[in-house]
Design a protein around this motif. Structure first.
Motif, PDB file in Angstrom:
ATOM      1  N   ALA A 259      10.988 -21.602   9.250  1.00 49.16           N
ATOM      2  CA  ALA A 259      11.807 -22.435   9.898  1.00 49.16           C
ATOM      3  C   ALA A 259      13.032 -21.814  10.556  1.00 49.16           C
ATOM      4  O   ALA A 259      13.553 -22.161  11.688  1.00 49.16           O
ATOM      5  N   VAL A 260      13.650 -20.745   9.823  1.00 48.72           N
ATOM      6  CA  VAL A 260      14.715 -19.855  10.568  1.00 48.72           C
ATOM      7  C   VAL A 260      14.090 -19.157  11.545  1.00 48.72           C
ATOM      8  O   VAL A 260      14.859 -19.171  12.784  1.00 48.72           O
ATOM      9  N   GLY A 261      12.771 -18.786  11.711  1.00 49.24           N
ATOM     10  CA  GLY A 261      12.233 -17.945  12.768  1.00 49.24           C
ATOM     11  C   GLY A 261      12.248 -18.915  14.034  1.00 49.24           C
ATOM     12  O   GLY A 261      12.601 -18.763  15.145  1.00 49.24           O
ATOM     13  N   ALA A 262      11.659 -20.241  13.855  1.00 53.14           N
ATOM     14  CA  ALA A 262      11.632 -21.369  14.875  1.00 53.14           C
ATOM     15  C   ALA A 262      13.155 -21.696  15.505  1.00 53.14           C
ATOM     16  O   ALA A 262      13.437 -21.705  16.627  1.00 53.14           O
ATOM     17  N   THR A 263      14.220 -21.728  14.586  1.00 52.99           N
ATOM     18  CA  THR A 263      15.594 -21.786  15.061  1.00 52.99           C
ATOM     19  C   THR A 263      16.166 -20.879  16.072  1.00 52.99           C
ATOM     20  O   THR A 263      16.854 -21.067  17.206  1.00 52.99           O
ATOM     21  N   LEU A 264      15.580 -19.293  15.366  1.00 50.90           N
ATOM     22  CA  LEU A 264      16.161 -18.331  16.432  1.00 50.90           C
ATOM     23  C   LEU A 264      15.468 -18.201  17.541  1.00 50.90           C
ATOM     24  O   LEU A 264      16.168 -17.861  18.707  1.00 50.90           O
ATOM     25  N   ALA A 265      14.316 -18.457  17.676  1.00 51.12           N
ATOM     26  CA  ALA A 265      13.427 -18.450  18.838  1.00 51.12           C
ATOM     27  C   ALA A 265      13.994 -19.401  19.587  1.00 51.12           C
ATOM     28  O   ALA A 265      13.821 -19.151  21.169  1.00 51.12           O
ATOM     29  N   GLY A 266      14.553 -20.452  19.639  1.00 45.55           N
ATOM     30  CA  GLY A 266      15.195 -21.242  20.361  1.00 45.55           C
ATOM     31  C   GLY A 266      16.350 -21.016  20.945  1.00 45.55           C
ATOM     32  O   GLY A 266      17.215 -21.904  21.690  1.00 45.55           O
TER      33      GLY A 266
ATOM     34  N   GLY B  47      14.382 -11.394  21.332  1.00 42.63           N
ATOM     35  CA  GLY B  47      13.237 -11.232  20.554  1.00 42.63           C
ATOM     36  C   GLY B  47      13.252 -11.567  19.130  1.00 42.63           C
ATOM     37  O   GLY B  47      14.428 -11.309  18.638  1.00 42.63           O
ATOM     38  N   VAL B  48      12.290 -12.206  18.644  1.00 42.93           N
ATOM     39  CA  VAL B  48      12.279 -12.477  17.396  1.00 42.93           C
ATOM     40  C   VAL B  48      10.848 -12.185  16.552  1.00 42.93           C
ATOM     41  O   VAL B  48       9.739 -12.563  17.270  1.00 42.93           O
ATOM     42  N   GLU B  49      10.777 -11.473  15.521  1.00 42.27           N
ATOM     43  CA  GLU B  49       9.487 -11.136  14.904  1.00 42.27           C
ATOM     44  C   GLU B  49       9.611 -11.294  13.386  1.00 42.27           C
ATOM     45  O   GLU B  49      10.766 -11.332  12.860  1.00 42.27           O
ATOM     46  N   HIS B  50       8.434 -11.982  12.931  1.00 44.55           N
ATOM     47  CA  HIS B  50       8.364 -11.930  11.459  1.00 44.55           C
ATOM     48  C   HIS B  50       7.635 -10.426  11.250  1.00 44.55           C
ATOM     49  O   HIS B  50       6.637 -10.378  11.765  1.00 44.55           O
TER      50      HIS B  50
ATOM     51  N   ARG C 133      26.721 -18.417  13.606  1.00 45.94           N
ATOM     52  CA  ARG C 133      25.521 -19.105  14.044  1.00 45.94           C
ATOM     53  C   ARG C 133      24.515 -18.492  12.853  1.00 45.94           C
ATOM     54  O   ARG C 133      23.999 -19.302  12.217  1.00 45.94           O
ATOM     55  N   VAL C 134      24.026 -17.232  12.981  1.00 45.26           N
ATOM     56  CA  VAL C 134      22.835 -17.088  12.259  1.00 45.26           C
ATOM     57  C   VAL C 134      23.213 -16.955  10.828  1.00 45.26           C
ATOM     58  O   VAL C 134      22.236 -17.608  10.272  1.00 45.26           O
TER      59      VAL C 134
END
Length: 360
Positions: free
Chosen positions: A84-91, A97-100, A126-127
């Motif tokens: 969920a955090v990754g999806a938020t940051l991807a938007g 760039g966003v990587e797990h 924000r983050v």
């Protein structure tokens, strides 16, 4: 669709390689180099982009004559919250760039904002306020020695490469061009290229209300002045180089140039940057297999004994790259327009509000 069921073939990969070298070249120019009719190339490219298997994006990371404040941000999340955090940051337009990934962080985020105060606001308001975020650690980029758009596939022959670039010898890491300013009025034009950098001058002129000659002149100036760069990419699972890794290293400042030369001489190297923090150098690599990481790091340290690799993160899922949101196979889902000049935390209580409360 999986890599096995994809219709991508060697000609498609050669087309992507050609567009990495000449992103806005006409199909008529590319046809003779690849030995294929221009209309065939156009149809293939339409198929690849429609499937999200390949794309060309434009990125203008500059504020007037200055680069933005860029940083690597490591994010630690609570259990099961990283998707969920990754999806938020991807938007987020500021997260380029966003990587797990593996290691001591759940997410590795490459961030671009206008300046250091904006980075503070982005992290604090924000983050760190995203539900599930436990902590962050950031390293500010102090120099970009090798940007990611310099990495190439290996489908074309030397003769084909020279025909497209006009070079008579291979020079994969040329000296950067002199910088030209990106004026505020240039930004809408640059952002219009984020999803498709092959858009015609005519369509850009219609959208912007400018004349075609003005659009052409501005694009030429921005590209020649190193304020606009193009990135031609394809789904990682289909490229033959599906593994992405980030290395942190420590090197004496007087050896940084040698480190850049050693790293850039390896086929797998995608990026080299100097950063702040306990470790002063990062290297990004594209690899064919996870097992290649040990060989790659061993070769790096062999070439530069003074380099000490301190940490390595392997990407489990590259969720976003160069402002493009990707699925788990690396296919493009959508473009998040990288409007990095906007307020990274609109409506948040910033430093001015904190000062007013202390005075009160």
């Amino acid at each position: 669709m999986t890599a096995a069921s994809s219709a991508m073939d060697d000609l498609d990969r050669a087309l992507v390689h050609a567009l990495q070298l000449a992103p806005r070249a006409s199909w008529e120019r590319l046809g003779p180099v690849l030995g294929v009719r221009p209309d065939t190339l156009a149809r293939r490219w339409d198929r690849l982009t429609a499937a999200g298997e390949a794309w060309i994006s434009g990125l203008g990371l500059r504020t007037d004559t200055r680069p933005p404040c860029m940083a690597w941000v490591e994010v630690v999340c609570t259990a099961s919250s990283s998707p969920a955090v990754g999806a938020t940051l991807a938007g987020d337009p500021h997260a380029i760039g966003v990587e797990h990934c593996t290691g001591a962080r759940d997410l590795l985020v490459f961030v671009a904002v206008p300046d250091l105060p904006a980075l503070y606001r982005y992290l604090a308001f924000r983050v760190q306020r995203i539900p599930g975020v436990v902590s962050t650690r950031s390293s500010v980029v102090t120099a970009v020695h090798c940007p990611p758009d310099r990495w190439r596939l290996d489908q074309l022959t030397r003769v084909q490469r020279d025909l497209l670039t006009g070079r008579t010898r291979r020079a994969p890491w040329p000296e950067p061009a002199a910088t030209a300013p990106m004026r505020p009025e240039d930004r809408p034009l640059v952002l219009a290229l984020a999803a498709d950098a092959r858009r015609s001058v005519a369509s850009l002129a219609r959208e912007s209300g400018l004349s075609e000659s003005t659009v052409r002149r501005r694009l030429t100036g921005l590209e020649a002045g190193n304020s606009l760069r193009f990135s031609s990419a394809m789904a990682a699972d289909l490229s033959g180089w599906p593994v992405s890794a980030t290395l942190w290293a420590e090197v004496a400042e007087h050896e940084v140039a040698d480190c850049v030369a050693a790293a850039s001489g390896l086929r797998e190297t995608r990026t080299c940057m100097s950063v702040s923090g306990p470790w002063n150098f990062t290297i990004g690599a594209r690899l064919r297999t996870v097992e290649d990481i040990s060989r790659y790091t061993a070769e790096l340290t062999r070439r530069l004994p003074g380099l000490r690799i301190t940490d390595t993160a392997v990407a489990l899922h590259v969720r976003k790259s160069e402002a493009q949101e990707l699925d788990q196979q690396g296919r493009r889902i959508r473009t998040v327009v990288p409007d990095i000049w906007t307020d990274p935390a609109p409506g948040a209580d910033g430093p001015a509000g904190e000062r007013s409360r202390r005075v009160a």
